[in-house]
Design a protein around this motif. Structure first.
Motif, mmCIF file in Angstrom:
data_model
loop_
_atom_site.group_PDB
_atom_site.id
_atom_site.type_symbol
_atom_site.label_atom_id
_atom_site.label_comp_id
_atom_site.label_asym_id
_atom_site.label_seq_id
_atom_site.Cartn_x
_atom_site.Cartn_y
_atom_site.Cartn_z
ATOM 1 N N PRO A 21 0.844 -1.209 0.000
ATOM 2 C CA PRO A 21 0.000 0.000 0.000
ATOM 3 C C PRO A 21 0.873 1.250 0.000
ATOM 4 N N PHE A 22 0.267 2.377 -0.301
ATOM 5 C CA PHE A 22 0.980 3.647 -0.240
ATOM 6 C C PHE A 22 1.224 4.032 1.217
ATOM 7 N N THR A 23 2.304 4.774 1.437
ATOM 8 C CA THR A 23 2.579 5.290 2.773
ATOM 9 C C THR A 23 1.559 6.378 3.108
ATOM 10 N N ASP A 24 1.451 6.698 4.376
ATOM 11 C CA ASP A 24 0.540 7.763 4.796
ATOM 12 C C ASP A 24 0.915 9.089 4.137
ATOM 13 N N GLU A 25 2.210 9.261 3.875
ATOM 14 C CA GLU A 25 2.685 10.491 3.234
ATOM 15 C C GLU A 25 2.232 10.564 1.776
ATOM 16 N N ASP A 26 2.217 9.407 1.093
ATOM 17 C CA ASP A 26 1.903 9.393 -0.337
ATOM 18 C C ASP A 26 0.414 9.273 -0.646
ATOM 19 N N LYS A 27 -0.375 8.764 0.283
ATOM 20 C CA LYS A 27 -1.814 8.572 0.011
ATOM 21 C C LYS A 27 -2.504 9.838 -0.478
ATOM 22 N N PRO A 28 -2.328 10.993 0.190
ATOM 23 C CA PRO A 28 -3.000 12.199 -0.311
ATOM 24 C C PRO A 28 -2.487 12.641 -1.672
ATOM 25 N N LYS A 29 -1.215 12.373 -1.981
ATOM 26 C CA LYS A 29 -0.652 12.726 -3.290
ATOM 27 C C LYS A 29 -1.341 11.925 -4.392
ATOM 28 N N ILE A 30 -1.594 10.644 -4.130
ATOM 29 C CA ILE A 30 -2.232 9.784 -5.123
ATOM 30 C C ILE A 30 -3.690 10.190 -5.302
ATOM 31 N N LYS A 31 -4.357 10.487 -4.201
ATOM 32 C CA LYS A 31 -5.754 10.925 -4.276
ATOM 33 C C LYS A 31 -5.863 12.203 -5.100
ATOM 34 N N GLU A 32 -4.929 13.107 -4.885
ATOM 35 C CA GLU A 32 -4.910 14.374 -5.621
ATOM 36 C C GLU A 32 -4.614 14.148 -7.100
ATOM 37 N N ALA A 33 -3.683 13.224 -7.381
ATOM 38 C CA ALA A 33 -3.321 12.927 -8.771
ATOM 39 C C ALA A 33 -4.513 12.355 -9.533
ATOM 40 N N ILE A 34 -5.244 11.448 -8.903
ATOM 41 C CA ILE A 34 -6.407 10.843 -9.550
ATOM 42 C C ILE A 34 -7.473 11.905 -9.828
ATOM 43 N N ALA A 35 -7.734 12.766 -8.857
ATOM 44 C CA ALA A 35 -8.720 13.833 -9.050
ATOM 45 C C ALA A 35 -8.292 14.762 -10.190
ATOM 46 N N TYR A 36 -7.002 15.049 -10.270
ATOM 47 C CA TYR A 36 -6.459 15.921 -11.310
ATOM 48 C C TYR A 36 -6.616 15.299 -12.700
ATOM 49 N N LEU A 37 -6.485 13.948 -12.757
ATOM 50 C CA LEU A 37 -6.493 13.262 -14.046
ATOM 51 C C LEU A 37 -7.889 12.979 -14.595
ATOM 52 N N LEU A 38 -8.925 13.056 -13.771
ATOM 53 C CA LEU A 38 -10.270 12.764 -14.269
ATOM 54 C C LEU A 38 -10.658 13.680 -15.433
ATOM 55 N N PRO A 39 -10.524 15.006 -15.299
ATOM 56 C CA PRO A 39 -10.817 15.857 -16.456
ATOM 57 C C PRO A 39 -9.819 15.684 -17.599
ATOM 58 N N ALA A 40 -8.603 15.231 -17.267
ATOM 59 C CA ALA A 40 -7.605 14.982 -18.314
ATOM 60 C C ALA A 40 -8.040 13.815 -19.201
ATOM 61 N N VAL A 41 -8.532 12.759 -18.577
ATOM 62 C CA VAL A 41 -9.027 11.607 -19.337
ATOM 63 C C VAL A 41 -10.241 12.021 -20.171
ATOM 64 N N GLU A 42 -11.113 12.805 -19.582
ATOM 65 C CA GLU A 42 -12.282 13.292 -20.326
ATOM 66 C C GLU A 42 -11.836 14.135 -21.525
ATOM 67 N N CYS A 43 -10.770 14.897 -21.365
ATOM 68 C CA CYS A 43 -10.230 15.716 -22.456
ATOM 69 C C CYS A 43 -9.702 14.838 -23.595
ATOM 70 N N ILE A 44 -9.036 13.737 -23.246
ATOM 71 C CA ILE A 44 -8.555 12.809 -24.277
ATOM 72 C C ILE A 44 -9.733 12.283 -25.091
ATOM 73 N N VAL A 45 -10.833 11.971 -24.406
ATOM 74 C CA VAL A 45 -12.015 11.404 -25.058
ATOM 75 C C VAL A 45 -12.721 12.430 -25.931
ATOM 76 N N THR A 46 -12.971 13.616 -25.393
ATOM 77 C CA THR A 46 -13.785 14.605 -26.112
ATOM 78 C C THR A 46 -12.983 15.453 -27.093
ATOM 79 N N GLU A 47 -11.669 15.610 -26.827
ATOM 80 C CA GLU A 47 -10.815 16.405 -27.717
ATOM 81 C C GLU A 47 -9.784 15.478 -28.374
ATOM 82 N N ASP A 48 -8.584 15.443 -27.839
ATOM 83 C CA ASP A 48 -7.573 14.485 -28.295
ATOM 84 C C ASP A 48 -6.429 14.452 -27.285
ATOM 85 N N VAL A 49 -5.550 13.470 -27.446
ATOM 86 C CA VAL A 49 -4.485 13.274 -26.469
ATOM 87 C C VAL A 49 -3.465 14.409 -26.506
#
Length: 210
Positions: free
Chosen positions: A149-177
């Motif tokens: 598992p992720f360390t306690d220090e890294d868990k919030p970083k991963i949560k933040e990264a996933i939240a940041y990437l959700l609109p990025a993935v949507e952008c790949i789908v609706t626009e382009d990579v």
């Protein structure tokens, strides 16, 4: 249609491990879009939805990481899709935990899950969304690292990264990579040149240090 495939290992014992950030992002995207019609198909958990006007298929292979392509390849063939219609989300040890990178093609870079996808898809021209998990700690093997598992220090970083990437993935789908890469990949900061006075016995000279 676009296929958004998160890589990981099935089973509750692996759910919170570093190797499963691909599953984590796909689950977060399903929650964001209100998608809950999961079913088993071609050795994967799949669910259909829509982003904008584009149909999407969320995919979580049940083949375990090293055989990810065994599920993804047949799904591409079944829906008669091109490699360019595939977006793969996976962990990456070569970038710090929580750092993100989007690429439009490339080699496996030592990642066994991507090696399998390349082998079964037969083409490198599919988008990759990479989430950094950092390098193993001293004395740890790669397997120890990715299946922990992720360390306690890294868990919030991963949560933040996933939240940041959700609109990025949507952008790949609706626009382009390319647009998504330009908009969401971290910008490389230019090194600031610092001029420092270096005095020697011969007199003062300016030296540019980077």
């Amino acid at each position: 249609m676009k296929i958004i495939a998160g890589l990981g290992n099935p089973g509750s014992e692996y759910a919170a491990t570093k190797h499963n950030v691909g599953f984590m992002l796909v689950d977060a995207l399903a929650d964001r879009l209100g998608i809950d019609n999961w079913q088993d198909k071609f050795e994967a958990k799949v669910a259909q939805g829509v982003i904008g006007t584009e149909k999407i298929l969320l995919v979580k292979p049940l083949t375990y990481m090293n055989e990810s392509g065994r599920a993804i390849g047949p799904l591409l063939n079944y829906y008669k899709l091109d490699p360019e219609d595939l977006i793969v989300v996976h962990d990456d040890m070569d970038i710090p935990a929580g750092t993100v990178r989007i690429r439009k093609k490339g080699s496996a870079g030592g990642h066994n899950g991507i090696k399998s996808v390349l082998a079964h898809v037969g083409d490198e021209h599919f988008s990759r969304v990479r989430i950094g998990i950092g390098r193993p700690m001293p004395g740890w093997t790669v397997v120890n690292h990715v299946l922990a598992p992720f360390t306690d220090e890294d868990k919030p970083k991963i949560k933040e990264a996933i939240a940041y990437l959700l609109p990025a993935v949507e952008c790949i789908v609706t626009e382009d990579v390319d647009l998504a890469m330009n908009k969401y990949n971290p910008k490389k900061q230019k090194k600031k040149k610092v001029v420092e006075q270096v005095k020697s016995q011969e007199g003062g000279t300016d030296r540019v240090a980077e």
